[in-house]
Design a protein around this motif. Structure first.
Motif, mmCIF file in Angstrom:
data_model
loop_
_atom_site.group_PDB
_atom_site.id
_atom_site.type_symbol
_atom_site.label_atom_id
_atom_site.label_comp_id
_atom_site.label_asym_id
_atom_site.label_seq_id
_atom_site.Cartn_x
_atom_site.Cartn_y
_atom_site.Cartn_z
ATOM 1 N N ILE A 1 43.575 64.915 7.202
ATOM 2 C CA ILE A 1 43.718 64.739 5.983
ATOM 3 C C ILE A 1 45.455 65.353 5.403
ATOM 4 C CG2 ILE A 1 42.858 66.824 4.374
ATOM 5 C CD1 ILE A 1 40.508 67.763 6.087
ATOM 6 N N VAL A 2 46.177 64.578 4.732
ATOM 7 C CA VAL A 2 46.750 65.736 4.015
ATOM 8 C C VAL A 2 47.525 65.767 3.153
ATOM 9 C CG1 VAL A 2 47.353 62.970 5.251
ATOM 10 C CG2 VAL A 2 47.009 63.333 3.136
ATOM 11 N N ARG A 3 48.544 66.135 3.123
ATOM 12 C CA ARG A 3 48.898 66.790 2.088
ATOM 13 C C ARG A 3 50.418 66.095 1.653
ATOM 14 N NH1 ARG A 3 50.298 73.281 1.912
ATOM 15 N NH2 ARG A 3 50.299 73.552 0.046
ATOM 16 N N GLU A 4 51.156 66.409 0.686
ATOM 17 C CA GLU A 4 51.776 65.655 -0.050
ATOM 18 C C GLU A 4 53.201 65.963 -0.086
ATOM 19 O OE1 GLU A 4 55.543 63.929 -2.422
ATOM 20 O OE2 GLU A 4 54.924 66.920 -2.872
ATOM 21 N N PRO A 5 54.007 65.274 0.743
ATOM 22 C CA PRO A 5 55.034 65.493 1.390
ATOM 23 C C PRO A 5 55.783 67.031 1.817
ATOM 24 C CG PRO A 5 55.377 63.041 2.112
ATOM 25 C CD PRO A 5 53.860 63.836 0.724
ATOM 26 N N TYR A 6 56.339 66.607 0.427
ATOM 27 C CA TYR A 6 57.473 68.127 -0.807
ATOM 28 C C TYR A 6 56.778 69.196 -0.606
ATOM 29 C CZ TYR A 6 61.361 64.330 -1.555
ATOM 30 O OH TYR A 6 61.950 63.385 -1.588
ATOM 31 N N ASP A 7 55.358 69.032 -1.291
ATOM 32 C CA ASP A 7 54.742 70.271 -0.691
ATOM 33 C C ASP A 7 54.219 70.913 0.390
ATOM 34 O OD1 ASP A 7 53.056 72.299 -2.494
ATOM 35 O OD2 ASP A 7 50.795 71.150 -1.731
ATOM 36 N N ARG A 8 54.272 69.893 0.951
ATOM 37 C CA ARG A 8 53.791 70.127 2.609
ATOM 38 C C ARG A 8 55.068 71.176 3.098
ATOM 39 N NH1 ARG A 8 52.231 67.053 7.916
ATOM 40 N NH2 ARG A 8 52.081 68.044 9.658
ATOM 41 N N SER B 1 59.982 63.772 8.409
ATOM 42 C CA SER B 1 58.752 63.518 8.016
ATOM 43 C C SER B 1 57.847 63.468 9.167
ATOM 44 C CB SER B 1 58.403 61.796 7.998
ATOM 45 O OG SER B 1 59.507 61.328 6.426
ATOM 46 N N ILE B 2 57.360 64.586 9.008
ATOM 47 C CA ILE B 2 56.162 65.112 10.179
ATOM 48 C C ILE B 2 55.075 63.983 10.879
ATOM 49 C CG2 ILE B 2 54.984 67.219 10.934
ATOM 50 C CD1 ILE B 2 56.569 68.503 9.441
ATOM 51 N N PHE B 3 53.972 63.652 8.953
ATOM 52 C CA PHE B 3 53.458 62.972 9.856
ATOM 53 C C PHE B 3 53.669 61.164 10.405
ATOM 54 C CE2 PHE B 3 49.787 59.791 7.386
ATOM 55 C CZ PHE B 3 48.893 60.490 8.567
ATOM 56 N N PHE B 4 54.290 61.052 10.194
ATOM 57 C CA PHE B 4 54.774 59.578 9.962
ATOM 58 C C PHE B 4 55.388 59.624 12.099
ATOM 59 C CE2 PHE B 4 58.907 57.502 11.400
ATOM 60 C CZ PHE B 4 58.754 56.150 11.641
ATOM 61 N N ALA B 5 56.008 61.137 12.593
ATOM 62 C CA ALA B 5 56.429 61.212 13.552
ATOM 63 C C ALA B 5 55.163 61.460 14.773
ATOM 64 C CB ALA B 5 56.912 62.412 13.525
ATOM 65 N N GLN B 6 53.796 61.579 14.394
ATOM 66 C CA GLN B 6 52.762 61.912 15.005
ATOM 67 C C GLN B 6 51.920 61.027 14.787
ATOM 68 O OE1 GLN B 6 50.911 65.246 11.865
ATOM 69 N NE2 GLN B 6 51.460 66.729 13.185
ATOM 70 N N VAL C 1 38.282 58.663 8.497
ATOM 71 C CA VAL C 1 38.054 59.332 6.994
ATOM 72 C C VAL C 1 40.004 59.999 7.074
ATOM 73 C CG1 VAL C 1 37.195 61.358 5.985
ATOM 74 C CG2 VAL C 1 35.592 60.270 7.325
ATOM 75 N N ILE C 2 40.451 59.962 5.365
ATOM 76 C CA ILE C 2 41.106 60.514 5.366
ATOM 77 C C ILE C 2 41.419 60.764 3.805
ATOM 78 C CG2 ILE C 2 44.179 59.835 4.523
ATOM 79 C CD1 ILE C 2 44.264 57.681 6.295
ATOM 80 N N GLY C 3 41.260 62.346 4.755
ATOM 81 C CA GLY C 3 41.540 63.189 3.397
ATOM 82 C C GLY C 3 42.541 63.779 2.291
ATOM 83 N N LEU C 4 42.742 64.081 1.081
ATOM 84 C CA LEU C 4 43.433 64.644 0.961
ATOM 85 C C LEU C 4 43.233 66.570 0.317
ATOM 86 C CD1 LEU C 4 44.128 62.310 -2.284
ATOM 87 C CD2 LEU C 4 45.166 62.178 0.436
ATOM 88 N N THR C 5 44.444 67.346 0.499
ATOM 89 C CA THR C 5 44.363 68.380 1.076
ATOM 90 C C THR C 5 44.541 69.796 -1.179
ATOM 91 O OG1 THR C 5 46.858 68.967 0.558
ATOM 92 C CG2 THR C 5 45.891 69.185 2.595
ATOM 93 N N VAL D 1 56.553 59.826 2.593
ATOM 94 C CA VAL D 1 56.240 59.583 1.197
ATOM 95 C C VAL D 1 55.493 58.351 1.250
ATOM 96 C CG1 VAL D 1 56.980 59.163 -1.410
ATOM 97 C CG2 VAL D 1 57.904 61.073 0.376
ATOM 98 N N VAL D 2 55.794 57.315 1.554
ATOM 99 C CA VAL D 2 55.326 56.157 1.781
ATOM 100 C C VAL D 2 53.747 55.511 2.545
ATOM 101 C CG1 VAL D 2 55.087 53.335 2.801
ATOM 102 C CG2 VAL D 2 57.379 54.591 2.483
ATOM 103 N N LEU D 3 53.840 57.189 3.615
ATOM 104 C CA LEU D 3 52.592 56.611 4.373
ATOM 105 C C LEU D 3 51.315 57.505 3.247
ATOM 106 C CD1 LEU D 3 53.430 58.143 7.635
ATOM 107 C CD2 LEU D 3 52.295 56.015 6.899
ATOM 108 N N TYR D 4 52.131 59.302 2.851
ATOM 109 C CA TYR D 4 50.858 59.695 2.023
ATOM 110 C C TYR D 4 50.282 58.773 0.925
ATOM 111 C CZ TYR D 4 49.486 62.931 -1.718
ATOM 112 O OH TYR D 4 49.101 63.962 -2.753
ATOM 113 N N GLU D 5 51.025 58.026 -0.241
ATOM 114 C CA GLU D 5 51.579 57.183 -1.076
ATOM 115 C C GLU D 5 49.993 56.588 -0.691
ATOM 116 O OE1 GLU D 5 51.707 57.485 -4.427
ATOM 117 O OE2 GLU D 5 52.091 58.679 -3.572
ATOM 118 N N ARG D 6 49.860 55.768 0.680
ATOM 119 C CA ARG D 6 49.326 54.922 1.360
ATOM 120 C C ARG D 6 47.631 55.221 1.784
ATOM 121 N NH1 ARG D 6 46.054 50.514 1.528
ATOM 122 N NH2 ARG D 6 44.896 49.664 3.467
#
Length: 222
Positions: free
Chosen positions: A35-42, A74-79, A133-137, A202-207
């Motif tokens: 479940i991902v969150r908009e990067p700036y908001d996160r 970029s936390i999600f990218f690093a993970q 599944v990919i969800g959004l907060t 940001v790129v990963l979030y858009e995808r």
């Protein structure tokens, strides 16, 4: 089980170092969801949670939001880009005994730092293959329905009324905090360095949003 899926017959592992567990299982079905969150908001939420005394692997002491974001990256990218090493010695199929120990191997990530853009494009192209599944907060209700529909487990039934954030801020006035968050967002958006640092997420979030919308469309068409 006569076709009935029981929650107690399933195990869930979570955390930033969970990717890699499924590749280690040989006798059980295993898949990932996120479940991902908009990067700036996160980043803003992470920063103010840290400022309130919450646990954070990134120090926020005497740092502006821009400095904090640059340190966090970029936390999600690093993970996704890290090599995750998961090991188990005994009772590997009984997760109730917590037999698995996973850790991030940063060598792969830093060894390929100069090829970050190539890594990013690869992850974007394969993101839909990593997760069931990919969800959004920001679409919590639908995300829970997606998880319940996909896994046959009562994610929505049990969790849709559970909205308490473990990182809630208890000592600041909400209006005052909202104003600080607005200023923090403006500061990050004005920083070219922050934009560069958060670009992969940001790129990963858009995808991720594209994949989520496809999954949501399929859910409501069934």
């Amino acid at each position: 089980m006569n076709g009935v899926i029981k929650p107690e017959d399933h195990d869930i592992m979570m955390g930033g170092a969970s990717l890699g567990v499924c590749e280690s299982f040989s006798s059980r079905r295993c898949s990932y969801f996120t479940i991902v969150r908009e990067p700036y908001d996160r980043m803003i939420s992470h920063y103010f949670f840290c400022k309130e005394g919450g646990e954070s692997s990134i120090s926020c002491d005497n740092k502006t939001i821009e400095e904090f974001a640059i340190d966090a990256g970029s936390i999600f990218f690093a993970q996704l880009a890290l090599t995750v090493d998961c090991r188990c010695e005994n009772n590997c199929n009984d997760l109730s005994k917590q037999p698995w120990h996973c850790s991030n191997d940063y060598k792969t990530y830093y060894a390929n730092a100069e090829h970050k853009e190539e890594m990013l494009q690869y992850l974007v192209q394969h993101l839909d293959k990593y997760f069931a599944v990919i969800g959004l907060t920001e679409e919590y209700e639908v995300t829970l329905n997606l998880l319940q529909h996909t896994f046959g487990l009562p994610f929505h039934d049990r969790c849709h009324e559970t909205r308490q954030n473990a990182g809630s801020y208890g000592t600041q006035d909400k209006r005052e905090l909202d104003e600080k968050k607005t200023e923090a967002l403006k500061a990050m958006q004005a920083s070219q360095r922050v934009k560069e640092i958060l670009h992969p997420d940001v790129v990963l979030y858009e995808r991720a949003k594209e994949i989520y919308n496809i999954q949501k469309t399929k859910l409501f068409s069934t």
